[in-house]
Design a protein around this motif. Sequence first.
Motif, short mmCIF file in Angstrom:
data_model
loop_
_atom_site.label_atom_id
_atom_site.label_comp_id
_atom_site.label_asym_id
_atom_site.label_seq_id
_atom_site.Cartn_x
_atom_site.Cartn_y
_atom_site.Cartn_z
N ASP A 117 7.73 13.84 -2.29
CA ASP A 117 8.70 13.32 -1.33
C ASP A 117 8.29 13.54 0.13
OD1 ASP A 117 9.91 13.26 -3.85
OD2 ASP A 117 11.90 13.31 -2.95
N CYS A 118 7.87 14.76 0.47
CA CYS A 118 7.51 15.02 1.87
C CYS A 118 6.25 14.27 2.27
CB CYS A 118 7.39 16.52 2.13
SG CYS A 118 6.01 17.34 1.30
N LEU A 119 5.31 14.14 1.35
CA LEU A 119 4.10 13.39 1.64
C LEU A 119 4.41 11.90 1.81
CD1 LEU A 119 1.63 14.99 -0.94
CD2 LEU A 119 1.83 15.52 1.48
N ALA A 120 5.19 11.36 0.88
CA ALA A 120 5.48 9.93 0.89
C ALA A 120 6.30 9.52 2.10
CB ALA A 120 6.22 9.54 -0.39
N ALA A 121 7.05 10.45 2.68
CA ALA A 121 7.90 10.12 3.82
C ALA A 121 7.14 10.02 5.13
CB ALA A 121 9.01 11.17 3.95
N CYS A 122 5.91 10.50 5.16
CA CYS A 122 5.15 10.55 6.41
C CYS A 122 4.84 9.14 6.93
CB CYS A 122 3.85 11.32 6.19
SG CYS A 122 2.82 11.44 7.68
N PRO A 123 5.24 8.81 8.17
CA PRO A 123 4.97 7.48 8.72
C PRO A 123 3.49 7.16 8.87
CG PRO A 123 6.67 8.61 10.00
CD PRO A 123 6.07 9.62 9.08
N TRP A 124 2.64 8.17 8.94
CA TRP A 124 1.21 7.92 9.10
C TRP A 124 0.59 7.34 7.84
CZ3 TRP A 124 -1.36 7.93 13.60
CH2 TRP A 124 -0.77 8.58 14.69
N ASN A 125 1.33 7.33 6.73
CA ASN A 125 0.79 6.77 5.49
C ASN A 125 0.54 5.27 5.58
OD1 ASN A 125 0.80 9.23 4.14
ND2 ASN A 125 2.84 8.93 3.32
N LYS A 126 1.12 4.62 6.59
CA LYS A 126 0.92 3.17 6.70
C LYS A 126 -0.55 2.81 6.89
CE LYS A 126 2.04 3.38 11.64
NZ LYS A 126 3.03 3.00 12.68
N PHE A 127 -1.35 3.81 7.31
CA PHE A 127 -2.78 3.56 7.50
C PHE A 127 -3.59 3.90 6.26
CE2 PHE A 127 -1.12 4.65 11.75
CZ PHE A 127 -1.36 3.44 12.38
N ALA A 128 -2.98 4.60 5.31
CA ALA A 128 -3.75 5.12 4.17
C ALA A 128 -4.19 4.04 3.21
CB ALA A 128 -2.93 6.18 3.42
N ALA A 129 -3.34 3.05 2.95
CA ALA A 129 -3.65 2.06 1.92
C ALA A 129 -4.90 1.27 2.24
CB ALA A 129 -2.47 1.12 1.74
N ALA A 130 -5.10 0.95 3.51
CA ALA A 130 -6.25 0.12 3.88
C ALA A 130 -7.48 0.95 4.22
CB ALA A 130 -5.89 -0.74 5.08
N ALA A 131 -7.32 2.27 4.27
CA ALA A 131 -8.39 3.09 4.80
C ALA A 131 -9.49 3.42 3.80
CB ALA A 131 -7.82 4.40 5.35
N ALA A 132 -9.14 3.60 2.53
CA ALA A 132 -10.12 4.13 1.60
C ALA A 132 -10.57 3.11 0.57
CB ALA A 132 -9.54 5.35 0.88
N GLU A 133 -11.86 3.04 0.40
CA GLU A 133 -12.40 2.20 -0.65
C GLU A 133 -12.35 2.92 -2.00
OE1 GLU A 133 -16.35 1.32 0.52
OE2 GLU A 133 -15.77 0.24 2.35
N MET A 134 -12.13 4.25 -1.97
CA MET A 134 -12.22 5.06 -3.16
C MET A 134 -10.88 5.35 -3.79
SD MET A 134 -15.00 7.70 -3.68
CE MET A 134 -14.01 7.80 -5.13
N LYS A 135 -9.93 4.50 -3.63
CA LYS A 135 -8.60 4.76 -4.17
C LYS A 135 -8.69 5.03 -5.66
CE LYS A 135 -5.43 2.38 -2.39
NZ LYS A 135 -4.85 3.42 -1.56
N LEU A 136 -8.10 6.15 -6.10
CA LEU A 136 -8.14 6.51 -7.51
C LEU A 136 -7.04 5.76 -8.25
CD1 LEU A 136 -8.68 10.36 -7.13
CD2 LEU A 136 -10.38 8.57 -7.47
N THR A 137 -7.35 5.28 -9.42
CA THR A 137 -6.39 4.49 -10.20
C THR A 137 -5.63 5.39 -11.15
OG1 THR A 137 -7.87 2.57 -10.09
CG2 THR A 137 -6.13 2.54 -11.76
N ALA A 138 -4.31 5.35 -11.06
CA ALA A 138 -3.47 6.17 -11.92
C ALA A 138 -3.49 5.65 -13.35
CB ALA A 138 -2.04 6.18 -11.40
N ARG A 139 -3.36 6.58 -14.30
CA ARG A 139 -3.19 6.18 -15.69
C ARG A 139 -1.83 5.50 -15.83
NH1 ARG A 139 -4.10 11.64 -19.04
NH2 ARG A 139 -2.97 10.39 -20.59
N GLU A 140 -1.79 4.34 -16.43
CA GLU A 140 -0.55 3.59 -16.55
C GLU A 140 0.54 4.40 -17.21
OE1 GLU A 140 0.59 0.70 -15.46
OE2 GLU A 140 -1.25 0.44 -14.29
N GLU A 141 0.17 5.19 -18.23
CA GLU A 141 1.17 5.93 -18.99
C GLU A 141 1.73 7.14 -18.24
OE1 GLU A 141 -2.90 7.33 -20.61
OE2 GLU A 141 -1.99 5.55 -19.68
N LEU A 142 1.20 7.39 -17.01
CA LEU A 142 1.70 8.51 -16.21
C LEU A 142 2.48 8.05 -14.98
CD1 LEU A 142 -1.28 11.05 -16.28
CD2 LEU A 142 0.76 10.98 -17.71
N LYS A 143 2.58 6.75 -14.77
CA LYS A 143 3.29 6.26 -13.59
C LYS A 143 4.80 6.44 -13.70
CE LYS A 143 -0.09 2.80 -12.05
NZ LYS A 143 -0.32 1.34 -11.81
#
Length: 381
Positions: free
Chosen positions: A248-274
């Motif tokens: 919750d505290c991480l997800a609320a950070c306004p600076w996250n708006k830059f995170a999605a486009a920043a990394a080419e190495m985004k790790l893919t979550a296991r579908e059964e854990l989402k």
Amino acid sequence: MPGADRLRQRLTDFVKAEAADKGFDLCRITRPDAIPQAPARLAEFLAAGYHGSMDWMAETEARRADPRVLWGEVRAIVVFAMNYGPAHDPRAVLSMPDRAAISVYAQNRDYHDIMKGRLKEVATRFAVRAGADVKVFVDTAPVMEKPLAAAAGLGWQGKHTNLVSRTHGSWLFLGSLFTTAELLFDDPERDHCGSCRACLDACPTDAFVAPYRLDARRCISYLTIEHKGPIDPELRPRIGNRIYGCDDCLAACPWNKFAAAAAEMKLTAREELKAPGIAGFLAFDDPAFRAFFSGSPVKRIGRDRFVRNVLIAAGNSGDRTLIAHCLPLADDPSPAVRGMAAWALSRLMTAGEFRQFAAGRNEDADADVRVEYERARTASP
């Protein structure tokens, strides 16, 4: 440029190029004495008891507070970061009471394995090139990686005490390389939080006693991962369906708006854990738990603590269909599981149903379990 400076520049360029080649999103360098404020802050944190039952923090206080105590020969500290920002809002699952919320970082392979393998590759090549000794750490030694990362300029420690980057938000895995080589140092990053308190206001359990000050004893991540005993009854309803960690505290950070486009190495979550179902986890015995979470950081907490957490989610769900799944756990070999099964059933059953079920169960061999039944009976109208 003198020869020594040219060598430092070449080695600095080399380690940063290796970091990029191995998929790290950020790499900066700081001096071993870059966090002089750390000893006093750590001492204050421990004196207040904010570390809870994490006794290892107090046992390693001197080495944790000063990298030079951990390794006297270190001359430079290289800090690495890898973005794990999710492609979705991890808080969406919180509105699904029959589903369980697992922290984003644990929805993939254990990040210790991912980071350490790549750090060792960088370290091996760097040691050969520099002719120097190296040590690598990924949350496996008393290293204050977040203050060191801030000193190296990767970001700053936000009011939620986690590292925040202007390019990657709050979603960063950290690792470090200590070396006897002479390198060039980067400038620290200044604090960009300003008057924002989104992370503080987002905490479900009010774990922040003040900006930049966390009481781990109230933190859901601590309670569901590090804490081994019964969880404070006052905090259980606030945990909701979070069974491993809290974003919750991480997800609320306004600076996250830059995170999605920043990394080419985004790790893919296991579908059964989402957004896994709570009912299935309640049926886990130890072999099933180990098999399902093979290679996952969740595996480290063990089946009993995990099912304890799932029972809290079940008790908070309001879903009476889960009663049948909780009943067998009232006789589980683990006292932690039996006690939390009592609490969950007291929340899911009517008062009359629970009184009838609980009759004769005040003779459990474990004192904590007896307390759970007594507390639940007293609370029931």
